[in-house]
Motif scaffolding. Sequence first.
Motif, mmCIF file in Angstrom:
data_model
loop_
_atom_site.group_PDB
_atom_site.id
_atom_site.type_symbol
_atom_site.label_atom_id
_atom_site.label_comp_id
_atom_site.label_asym_id
_atom_site.label_seq_id
_atom_site.Cartn_x
_atom_site.Cartn_y
_atom_site.Cartn_z
ATOM 1 N N GLU A 25 -8.757 1.128 3.290
ATOM 2 C CA GLU A 25 -8.562 2.573 3.444
ATOM 3 C C GLU A 25 -8.903 3.304 2.148
ATOM 4 O O GLU A 25 -9.603 4.312 2.164
ATOM 5 N N HIS A 26 -8.413 2.794 1.031
ATOM 6 C CA HIS A 26 -8.664 3.429 -0.265
ATOM 7 C C HIS A 26 -10.169 3.403 -0.581
ATOM 8 O O HIS A 26 -10.740 4.428 -0.965
ATOM 9 N N ARG A 73 -12.290 5.781 1.590
ATOM 10 C CA ARG A 73 -12.230 7.174 1.122
ATOM 11 C C ARG A 73 -13.196 7.373 -0.047
ATOM 12 O O ARG A 73 -13.917 8.367 -0.118
ATOM 13 N N SER A 115 -16.744 7.419 1.217
ATOM 14 C CA SER A 115 -17.021 8.697 1.886
ATOM 15 C C SER A 115 -17.261 9.813 0.876
ATOM 16 O O SER A 115 -18.180 10.623 1.046
ATOM 17 N N GLU A 116 -16.445 9.846 -0.179
ATOM 18 C CA GLU A 116 -16.650 10.864 -1.221
ATOM 19 C C GLU A 116 -17.988 10.655 -1.916
ATOM 20 O O GLU A 116 -18.719 11.617 -2.172
#
Length: 126
Positions: free
Chosen positions: A40-41, A44, A47-48
Amino acid sequence: MKAMYPCGASLPEDVLSVFDPEGARRRMGVDRAGFGRVFEHIWREVSERRTLIDAAWQAGDFKRIGLQAHTIKSAAATIGAEGLCRAAAAVERAAEAGDRQALDAAMAALRTARETLCRLVGIQQR
């Protein structure tokens, strides 16, 4: 983001060449829940970075493209996203070479690799 992690599942060889979460989990030495949190981390972060790489691509800033691709490559390798890692490496090489044609093709492959990983883990794309 709620993803379905196929850890522990018997995945076909063609999928493992794109995404091997169980192998990544074992390399990290974490349980499935721990891998889920790491995934999950990192997702993210990917995605950024994808947003930043798209902006750099639009601006024609090959140096920033290479930097963002390098970070995506490393993050993808950590979570066993081999297809995404290979695609990011191709973007990084094309950016470093200043080859716009190769970069266009590599960026398309990066988008495809990300879409494939999203489908495999059940992540809604933005």
